[in-house]
Scaffold this motif. Structure first.
Motif, short mmCIF file in Angstrom:
data_model
loop_
_atom_site.label_atom_id
_atom_site.label_comp_id
_atom_site.label_asym_id
_atom_site.label_seq_id
_atom_site.Cartn_x
_atom_site.Cartn_y
_atom_site.Cartn_z
N LYS A 153 7.02 2.84 -13.40
CA LYS A 153 7.06 3.33 -12.94
C LYS A 153 5.96 4.81 -11.87
N VAL A 154 6.45 5.65 -10.55
CA VAL A 154 6.03 6.50 -10.00
C VAL A 154 6.67 7.71 -10.03
N LEU B 238 1.03 -0.67 -7.92
CA LEU B 238 -0.86 -1.17 -7.61
C LEU B 238 -1.04 -1.63 -9.55
N LEU B 239 0.30 -1.39 -9.73
CA LEU B 239 0.00 -1.78 -11.25
C LEU B 239 0.87 -2.62 -11.80
N TYR C 288 5.03 7.58 1.29
CA TYR C 288 5.74 6.18 1.34
C TYR C 288 5.25 5.60 0.55
N PRO C 289 6.44 4.65 -0.37
CA PRO C 289 5.87 4.03 -1.13
C PRO C 289 6.10 2.59 -0.80
N MET D 226 1.00 -0.83 -0.05
CA MET D 226 -0.07 0.12 -0.36
C MET D 226 1.10 1.17 -0.24
N LYS D 227 0.85 2.55 -1.15
CA LYS D 227 1.36 3.46 -0.99
C LYS D 227 0.86 4.29 -0.21
N LYS D 228 1.71 5.24 0.99
CA LYS D 228 0.65 5.74 1.65
C LYS D 228 1.14 7.42 1.62
N ILE D 229 0.65 8.73 1.36
CA ILE D 229 0.33 10.00 1.65
C ILE D 229 0.44 10.52 2.01
#
Length: 52
Positions: free
Chosen positions: A38-39, A25-26, A20-21, A1-4
């Motif tokens: 890439k994010v 998700l993809l 926090y990556p 899970m990513k968190k901002i």
């Protein structure tokens, strides 16, 4: 899970955040045909955003 996390409103035009990556998700399996998964977000704490 990513968190901002939006941390602090410094003033009326600036905020800080932490990103926090933790994985993606993809993937090629869930999003075929799009090789660029890439994010493009900075992986840092207390990054300051300024409204202009």
């Amino acid at each position: 899970m990513k968190k901002i996390i939006l941390n602090v409103k410094i003033n009326s035009t600036q905020i800080t955040w932490s990103y926090y990556p933790n994985g993606s998700l993809l993937s090629e399996n869930t999003c075929p045909g799009n090789p660029d998964t890439k994010v493009y977000l900075p992986d840092t704490e207390n990054l300051v955003f300024t409204k202009q």
